[in-house]
Write a protein that holds these residues in place. Sequence first.
Motif, short mmCIF file in Angstrom:
data_model
loop_
_atom_site.label_atom_id
_atom_site.label_comp_id
_atom_site.label_asym_id
_atom_site.label_seq_id
_atom_site.Cartn_x
_atom_site.Cartn_y
_atom_site.Cartn_z
N UNK A 29 -6.90 -7.29 -0.95
CA UNK A 29 -7.10 -6.09 -0.15
C UNK A 29 -7.14 -4.87 -1.05
N UNK A 30 -7.86 -3.87 -0.61
CA UNK A 30 -7.84 -2.56 -1.26
C UNK A 30 -7.33 -1.60 -0.21
N UNK A 31 -6.11 -1.09 -0.39
CA UNK A 31 -5.47 -0.27 0.62
C UNK A 31 -5.73 1.22 0.44
N UNK A 47 -0.68 -0.38 6.29
CA UNK A 47 -1.37 -1.67 6.42
C UNK A 47 -0.82 -2.68 5.42
N UNK A 48 -0.53 -2.24 4.21
CA UNK A 48 0.03 -3.13 3.19
C UNK A 48 1.42 -3.59 3.60
N UNK A 49 2.24 -2.65 4.12
CA UNK A 49 3.59 -3.03 4.56
C UNK A 49 3.51 -4.04 5.69
N UNK A 50 2.58 -3.87 6.61
CA UNK A 50 2.44 -4.80 7.73
C UNK A 50 1.99 -6.18 7.26
N UNK A 55 9.75 -4.18 5.11
CA UNK A 55 10.53 -3.40 6.07
C UNK A 55 11.47 -2.45 5.33
N UNK A 56 11.92 -1.39 6.00
CA UNK A 56 12.90 -0.50 5.38
C UNK A 56 14.14 -1.31 4.94
N UNK A 57 14.62 -1.06 3.75
CA UNK A 57 15.78 -1.78 3.23
C UNK A 57 15.43 -2.99 2.39
N UNK A 71 2.92 -4.74 -10.53
CA UNK A 71 2.92 -5.49 -9.27
C UNK A 71 4.28 -5.31 -8.60
N UNK A 72 4.26 -5.26 -7.29
CA UNK A 72 5.49 -5.22 -6.49
C UNK A 72 5.63 -6.57 -5.81
N UNK A 73 6.82 -7.15 -5.89
CA UNK A 73 7.07 -8.45 -5.27
C UNK A 73 8.36 -8.35 -4.48
#
Length: 96
Positions: A29-31, A47-50, A55-57, A71-73
């Motif tokens: 995806x390209x957000x 959209x990326x979070x979904x 989620x928060x936390x 990268x975020x994992x």
Amino acid sequence: MKSMKKMNCKGTENLVDELVAPRREKTKHLFGSVKVGERGQVVIPKEAREIFGIEPGDILLVLGDVERGIALVKADALQEFAKKILETASSPRADT
């Protein structure tokens, strides 16, 4: 500033799918773009979070490669992966 979504031509999605990571299923995806704040913070697009269930936390690990980028994992996803590796490594092999 225009977001990538507003500028989105069908070519943008195709570019990601065809050039960046060709796949049969839409897995890449390209957000759009984000701006780094004064304290080094960025906002992960909704959209990326979904899509990734962020989620928060949640705890995210920040990984980096000088040639490939950042990268975020999700930490829990990596923990599950590590658990599977350890289970496989500790189980007796059938070919021995």
